[in-house]
Design a protein around this motif. Structure first.
Motif, PDB file in Angstrom:
ATOM      1  N   PRO A 160       0.814  -1.218   0.000  1.00  0.00           N
ATOM      2  CA  PRO A 160       0.000   0.000   0.000  1.00  0.00           C
ATOM      3  C   PRO A 160       0.850   1.272   0.000  1.00  0.00           C
ATOM      4  N   LEU A 161       0.278   2.335  -0.563  1.00  0.00           N
ATOM      5  CA  LEU A 161       0.864   3.671  -0.494  1.00  0.00           C
ATOM      6  C   LEU A 161      -0.043   4.514   0.385  1.00  0.00           C
ATOM      7  N   VAL A 162       0.491   5.002   1.501  1.00  0.00           N
ATOM      8  CA  VAL A 162      -0.320   5.647   2.531  1.00  0.00           C
ATOM      9  C   VAL A 162       0.079   7.111   2.682  1.00  0.00           C
ATOM     10  N   PHE A 163      -0.928   7.975   2.710  1.00  0.00           N
ATOM     11  CA  PHE A 163      -0.765   9.394   3.015  1.00  0.00           C
ATOM     12  C   PHE A 163      -1.591   9.700   4.256  1.00  0.00           C
ATOM     13  N   ASN A 164      -0.990  10.382   5.227  1.00  0.00           N
ATOM     14  CA  ASN A 164      -1.693  10.752   6.456  1.00  0.00           C
ATOM     15  C   ASN A 164      -1.709  12.257   6.646  1.00  0.00           C
ATOM     16  N   ASN A 165      -2.639  12.703   7.487  1.00  0.00           N
ATOM     17  CA  ASN A 165      -2.715  14.110   7.900  1.00  0.00           C
ATOM     18  C   ASN A 165      -2.708  15.068   6.705  1.00  0.00           C
ATOM     19  N   VAL A 166      -3.543  14.744   5.737  1.00  0.00           N
ATOM     20  CA  VAL A 166      -3.614  15.553   4.520  1.00  0.00           C
ATOM     21  C   VAL A 166      -4.459  16.807   4.790  1.00  0.00           C
TER      22      VAL A 166
END
Length: 219
Positions: A160-166
């Protein structure tokens, strides 16, 4: 108007026009009366199975589809490297600075519009080094935010490719672009988005998203 795919197949970072890429991306589209003002978040670095043309990135695309302003995680050397830049012409701008990262690291990215330029800041972890670059793109009206996976002669084999706190801000008052589900290009990606909220103050929309995960390709 060119689609994102037709534009990027012709102008993708470091690729020749004859090289075909495989695309997975989620896109948030603004109404025509609004434009993006900033885009920030944290990317969790996945494993890199081998050296190859892996480009993983958050980015912004303008209304004229003349290029992409992006923070690119690049796997060609066999070690991840991340840097910011504008791809690829109109205007022609030098690529920004960057640094190497490893699986499990986090990189905070921040792209902000100023009076004369857009400024990108990348920071490794909570206490790591950072780089900052400015790009003469203030004349562009950015109306698309993307979370993208761009692969050439390699498969989605890194997990997976995860982005947080966008956090994304735009001009205007319409918040549906934030609270509606993003466009899933070609329905190609299994994905999850959580913790979405939107607010408006002084004619600026602030969109907050706890996490955006590109989980896997659809079979």
């Amino acid at each position: 108007m060119y689609s994102l795919l037709s534009l990027l197949l012709a102008t993708a970072l470091y690729l020749t026009p004859t090289t075909a890429a495989t695309w997975y991306f989620l896109r948030y589209n603004l109404p025509s009366s609004q434009s993006f003002l900033s885009f920030s978040g944290t990317m969790v670095i996945p494993k890199l199975p081998k050296a190859g043309v892996y480009y993983l990135w958050p980015g912004l695309q303008p209304t004229d589809n003349s290029g992409v302003y992006q923070n690119v995680l690049d796997g060609r050397s066999g070690t991840w490297w991340i840097g910011s830049g504008w791809c690829c012409s109109n205007p022609s701008l030098p690529w920004g600075s960057g640094f190497n990262v490893n699986a499990g690291d986090t990189v905070t990215f921040s792209n902000t519009r100023g009076s004369g330029a857009w400024t990108s800041v990348l920071k490794k972890g909570s206490s790591g080094g950072s780089v900052q670059d400015s790009f003469a793109l203030s004349s562009k009206t950015f109306n698309q935010v993307l979370f993208a996976i761009e692969l050439t002669s390699v498969s989605w084999d890194f997990g997976p490719l995860v982005f947080n706190n966008v956090v994304i801000t735009s001009s205007g008052t319409d918040t549906k672009w934030c609270t509606n589900a993003p466009e899933n290009y070609n329905s190609a990606t299994n994905y999850a988005v959580s913790g979405v909220s939107a607010s408006v103050s002084n004619n600026v929309v602030t969109c907050k998203i706890n996490s955006v995960t590109l989980q896997s390709p659809k079979k």
